[in-house]
Design a protein around this motif. Structure first.
Motif, PDB file in Angstrom:
ATOM      1  N   LEU A 221      33.020 -73.143  50.852  1.00  0.00           N
ATOM      2  CA  LEU A 221      33.252 -73.823  49.638  1.00  0.00           C
ATOM      3  C   LEU A 221      34.425 -74.730  49.857  1.00  0.00           C
ATOM      4  CD1 LEU A 221      33.051 -71.318  46.805  1.00  0.00           C
ATOM      5  CD2 LEU A 221      31.446 -73.393  47.291  1.00  0.00           C
TER       6      LEU A 221
ATOM      7  N   HIS B 102      23.863 -72.002  40.877  1.00  0.00           N
ATOM      8  CA  HIS B 102      24.794 -72.823  40.119  1.00  0.00           C
ATOM      9  C   HIS B 102      24.119 -73.964  39.605  1.00  0.00           C
ATOM     10  CE1 HIS B 102      28.806 -74.598  39.524  1.00  0.00           C
ATOM     11  NE2 HIS B 102      28.259 -75.823  40.074  1.00  0.00           N
TER      12      HIS B 102
ATOM     13  N   ALA C 116      24.440 -77.459  50.391  1.00  0.00           N
ATOM     14  CA  ALA C 116      23.861 -76.425  50.871  1.00  0.00           C
ATOM     15  C   ALA C 116      22.956 -76.663  52.387  1.00  0.00           C
ATOM     16  CB  ALA C 116      22.473 -76.215  49.900  1.00  0.00           C
TER      17      ALA C 116
ATOM     18  N   THR D 101      15.608 -80.667  45.781  1.00  0.00           N
ATOM     19  CA  THR D 101      16.054 -79.458  45.729  1.00  0.00           C
ATOM     20  C   THR D 101      14.910 -78.679  45.782  1.00  0.00           C
ATOM     21  OG1 THR D 101      17.910 -80.625  44.059  1.00  0.00           O
ATOM     22  CG2 THR D 101      17.567 -78.151  43.774  1.00  0.00           C
TER      23      THR D 101
ATOM     24  N   TRP E 173      29.297 -69.961  49.803  1.00  0.00           N
ATOM     25  CA  TRP E 173      28.062 -69.917  48.832  1.00  0.00           C
ATOM     26  C   TRP E 173      26.955 -69.838  49.783  1.00  0.00           C
ATOM     27  CZ3 TRP E 173      28.580 -73.106  43.640  1.00  0.00           C
ATOM     28  CH2 TRP E 173      29.703 -72.409  42.821  1.00  0.00           C
TER      29      TRP E 173
ATOM     30  N   TRP F  87      25.241 -80.614  45.320  1.00  0.00           N
ATOM     31  CA  TRP F  87      24.929 -79.531  45.843  1.00  0.00           C
ATOM     32  C   TRP F  87      24.262 -79.087  46.842  1.00  0.00           C
ATOM     33  CZ3 TRP F  87      28.773 -76.065  45.867  1.00  0.00           C
ATOM     34  CH2 TRP F  87      29.947 -76.239  44.900  1.00  0.00           C
TER      35      TRP F  87
ATOM     36  N   ARG G 138      22.928 -69.094  45.836  1.00  0.00           N
ATOM     37  CA  ARG G 138      23.960 -69.029  44.899  1.00  0.00           C
ATOM     38  C   ARG G 138      24.262 -70.818  44.392  1.00  0.00           C
ATOM     39  NH1 ARG G 138      27.298 -69.589  41.455  1.00  0.00           N
ATOM     40  NH2 ARG G 138      29.365 -68.696  41.425  1.00  0.00           N
ATOM     41  N   VAL G 139      23.982 -71.612  45.453  1.00  0.00           N
ATOM     42  CA  VAL G 139      23.987 -73.021  45.136  1.00  0.00           C
ATOM     43  C   VAL G 139      22.648 -73.308  44.167  1.00  0.00           C
ATOM     44  CG1 VAL G 139      23.581 -75.306  45.858  1.00  0.00           C
ATOM     45  CG2 VAL G 139      25.284 -73.742  47.075  1.00  0.00           C
TER      46      VAL G 139
END
Length: 164
Positions: free
Chosen positions: A118, A138, A63, A103, A130, A59, A134-135
């Motif tokens: 997406l 998630h 991003a 991250t 996203w 993810w 939002r990532v």
């Protein structure tokens, strides 16, 4: 870039749930971490650490580079939830720490409103995008959900619980 309270909150919440997951595997041997204590599943605690780490990495790749970058990453669907020969719990946790640092850097520095479409998948609304924010949310949800799974597996191994 200045660390806003939103950024600090996202990082703190994610780190809290990562901490629950790491706490759940404290004191386990590699054999215990690789065991599959629930007969109806192939889940292991080491496998959950591996999966959460790979998912977070994937993810963050999305991003920063979009769906094409995410889909270009290798994904081991067969062994993604279990420890395989040569893997150790310590090694999986070390890999997870590296992913977490990447991250956290993204959360601290990226434009949280930057968005990518997406990848096409039946579980995503067609054409949806996203944002980095939002990532991150998630990733927090995924980590939290799998921390709960880990707690159940740990209790099945030796009766220990993360909380309570």
């Amino acid at each position: 870039m200045t660390m806003t309270s939103e950024r600090a909150d996202l990082i703190a919440l994610l780190d809290r749930h990562r901490g629950f997951l790491r706490f759940t595997v404290r004191g386990l041997t590699d054999e215990q971490a690789a065991s599959q204590p629930i007969p109806s599943t192939t889940l292991s605690l080491g496998g959950l650490i591996k999966h959460v780490s790979a998912t977070e990495h994937s993810w963050v790749t999305f991003a920063t580079g979009g769906a094409a970058a995410m889909q270009a990453e290798p994904n081991d669907w067969v062994n993604g939830f279990r420890m395989v020969e040569g893997e150790t719990l310590a090694g999986l946790l070390a890999d997870y720490e590296k992913v977490a640092a990447r991250t956290d850097d993204l959360a601290a520095t990226a434009d949280l409103d930057a968005a990518h479409a997406l990848p096409e998948a039946p579980w995503f609304e067609p054409g949806a995008s996203w944002s980095v924010r939002r990532v991150l949310m998630h990733i927090i949800a995924e980590t939290s959900q799998h921390s709960g799974h880990a707690d159940l597996l740990r209790e099945a191994i030796d009766g220990q619980k993360t909380m309570g």
